[in-house]
Design an enzyme around this catalytic site. Structure first.
Site, PDB file in Angstrom:
ATOM      1  N   GLU A  64     -94.500  47.477-115.602  1.00 18.34           N
ATOM      2  CA  GLU A  64     -95.670  46.732-115.143  1.00 18.34           C
ATOM      3  C   GLU A  64     -96.364  45.971-116.262  1.00 18.34           C
ATOM      4  O   GLU A  64     -96.880  44.865-116.046  1.00 18.34           O
ATOM      5  CB  GLU A  64     -96.668  47.684-114.463  1.00 18.34           C
ATOM      6  N   PHE A  89    -100.383  51.542-110.227  1.00 21.21           N
ATOM      7  CA  PHE A  89     -99.553  51.191-111.392  1.00 21.21           C
ATOM      8  C   PHE A  89     -99.985  49.852-111.983  1.00 21.21           C
ATOM      9  O   PHE A  89    -100.006  49.672-113.199  1.00 21.21           O
ATOM     10  CB  PHE A  89     -98.078  51.161-110.988  1.00 21.21           C
TER      11      PHE A  89
END
Lengths: 323, 277
Positions: A64, A89
């Site tokens: 991410e 996330f």
């Protein structure tokens, strides 16, 4: 918008589904729209965009931090980059990148976090995003939006694409009742009064808008007139609507599927403190991580239901009366 | 197409390098803080890009859409980039000594809000390669010849995000991105090998799918040739593992961890300028 409590809440699509479908509409009308996803496209629903525009979809793998900064690089070069993952996330693993590569240089990045709140259910707390609004709202220059149904999500995504600047949009996994009719506008910084009322104001966003509407109906049966506001724009906040609610009803309940620390409620409290101090109660996740369960079981156990909002309203009214 | 670049002889480029080094030590002395070591180690690598014709850019048109991009991952080396942007004509030379002062365009780390010619605001390590990959992908979508360069510190590549980006670039075959590792072997706390060793470094990048070019980062001919080799490499991204000397050009700063993040005194400045005359 509707006045009175005669809301028929018909179940609609999940806001993540509306997000995915709207990305395709944007992709068709604007070749500069690009999308990045971190191995969750079949859950965030960016898969629809990936299927129609494979050359403008970038699979980032489960990484991410890189995804957010790649998106910032794309946006810095003139693209309208959407980066998407589960909200937990995207905000927690990508926060540093949202801060330094998007917020601080004011880059036109669009971050969309799905599976927000505790209503994701069985997967449990590691996947549940209950801090995302506190984190996103802390970033100078970010607009932060939390639509409650498929109609408002579609309109918000179009607004966000046209807006110049960094944005975070919060979407849910679960299906949500349809609150709005097509054609309603959702400008960034706005809000909608869904039900008029004079005794207390219920302000919420996302999945809890429908619960607030139900709470208003039960309060009405007790002779309590509750105003309901959908505060879909968490930041910038519709300060006028908050100050008016404080002035005209003298009591506010903030209800949200987020920690009560750092969510919409405290942002509202800041406005009332600065404008029209009034009684406030907060319905939300209270300083705790939830657990596995069905969405319904979790919303019940952690106090995010119409019954909890109505109880908070009664408490607020009692405190108001005692002043 | 207008490729607005200058090409200078190696001798001329070496003279530019000396000028850049004089700016670096002077501005950091004036600021009384900053990072001389990692600025001095990167001089040849950046002079080749900006003055040696290796990067397509136009100081008269900083927002030229098809320009090449440079992102300074190791943002603490801002003084070398500021000196180069100033000498290239993007920003005023006579304000370099306002470095790190309130209101200066020459902020402690590169800040796009103050210098629009900067492609990114950096300083938090590990983000440069990801940003450059995004810029390179945007160019690919636009059918633009733009290449994106980023320079990372050796300590910086201890950041996990760098390896996320390395995987990403190879997987998406981003051959218009070039990563430069300024391998000067010293980071804040001491020698890289004692803090978190990177070796075998070239093997790591090769294993991640990159075309690796190892070179002496102070040999101007080698630096020019490395950029040309990177530009000619298709189908995979290229990384320059540039062996450099921290504090290069100033004898008492060379290989001295103390000058990672410490300004010279006025007396040290005079000694440094004498060596860089």
């Amino acid at each position: 918008m509707a006045t009175g409590t005669k809301f028929e809440l018909k179940m609609g699509a999940a806001t993540r589904e509306a997000f995915g479908r709207t990305l395709v509409e944007l992709g068709r009308s604007n070749k500069d729209v690009v999308v990045c996803d971190a191995d969750l496209s079949k859950s965030t629903m960016t898969t629809y965009f990936a299927q129609e525009f494979p050359e403008r979809f970038f699979s980032c793998g489960i990484a991410e931090a890189n995804m957010v900064a790649v998106g910032a690089g794309l946006s810095s070069s003139g693209k309208i980059a959407f980066v998407s993952s589960f909200s937990a996330f995207l905000l927690n693993k990508g926060f540093e990148q949202l801060r330094v590569t998007a917020a601080y240089p004011d880059v036109n990045l669009k971050a969309v976090g799905t599976h927000s709140g505790i209503s994701i259910g069985e997967d449990g707390p590691s996947q549940m995003s209950i801090e995302d609004l506190a984190l996103a709202c802390s970033l100078p220059g970010f607009a932060v939006l939390s639509p409650c149904d498929e109609v408002s999500m579609r309109a918000v995504i179009h607004e966000v694409a046209a807006h110049k600047g960094p944005v975070f949009v919060r979407a849910a996994r679960a299906k949500s009742p349809i609150v709005y009719s097509e054609g309603t506008r959702f400008p960034i910084g706005g809000s909608h009064e869904l039900i008029a009322g004079k005794d207390v104001t219920l302000i919420s966003h996302g999945l809890l808008v429908a619960e607030a509407i139900r709470a208003a109906a039960s309060l009405e049966a007790e002779g309590i007139s509750a105003r309901v506001i959908d505060m879909y724009s968490i930041k910038p906040l519709d300060r006028d609507a908050v100050a008016r609610a404080a002035r005209e009803t003298g009591a506010i309940v903030a209800a949200e599927e987020h920690l009560t620390d750092g969510g919409l409620g405290v942002r509202i409290a800041q406005v009332t403190a600065e404008t029209t101090p009034c009684v406030m109660e907060f319905a939300g996740v209270n300083n705790v991580y939830a657990e596995s369960g069905t969405p319904d079981e979790l919303l019940d156990k952690y106090g995010l239901r119409a019954v909890n909002i109505a109880a908070a309203a009664r408490k607020a009214l009692a405190r108001k009366g005692a002043r | 197409m207008a490729t607005v670049t200058e090409t200078r002889s190696v001798q001329e480029l070496q003279a530019v390098c000396k000028q850049i080094r004089r700016h670096i030590v002077t501005m950091i002395t004036a600021a009384k803080s900053g990072h001389p070591g990692g600025s001095l180690s990167a001089v040849e690598l950046l002079v080749s890009l900006y003055f040696g014709g290796r990067m397509r850019h136009d100081p008269k048109n900083p927002q030229w859409k098809e320009r090449d991009r440079f992102v300074l991952g190791k943002g603490h080396a801002a003084p070398v980039l500021y000196a180069i942007l100033a000498e290239a004509g993007y920003t005023p030379v006579d304000e370099l000594n306002t470095l790190r002062k309130l209101g200066s365009i020459y902020q402690g780390h590169p800040d796009r809000r103050f210098i629009p010619a900067l492609e990114a605001s950096t300083g938090s390590l590990g983000e440069g390669l990801s940003l450059a990959c995004g810029m390179a992908l945007a160019a690919r979508l636009d059918g633009s010849p733009t290449r994106a360069y980023t320079m990372l510190g050796d300590g910086e590549i201890q950041e996990g995000q760098v390896w996320e980006a390395a995987m990403f670039a190879a997987f998406h075959k981003i051959d218009n991105v070039v990563c430069i590792v300024d391998y000067n072997r010293i980071q804040l706390d001491g020698f890289v090998k004692d803090i978190m060793d990177l070796e075998p470094l070239t093997d790591k990048w090769r294993a991640f799918g990159w075309h690796v070019i190892e070179l002496d980062g102070h040999d101007m001919n080698a630096v020019n040739a490395a950029y040309d080799e990177a530009a000619a490499t298709k189908g995979k991204p290229s990384v320059l593992i540039a062996h450099t000397v921290k504090g290069k050009g100033v004898s008492f700063m060379e290989n001295n961890p103390k000058f990672h993040g410490m300004a010279p005194t006025a007396e040290e400045l005079q000694k440094a300028l004498a060596e860089l005359a």
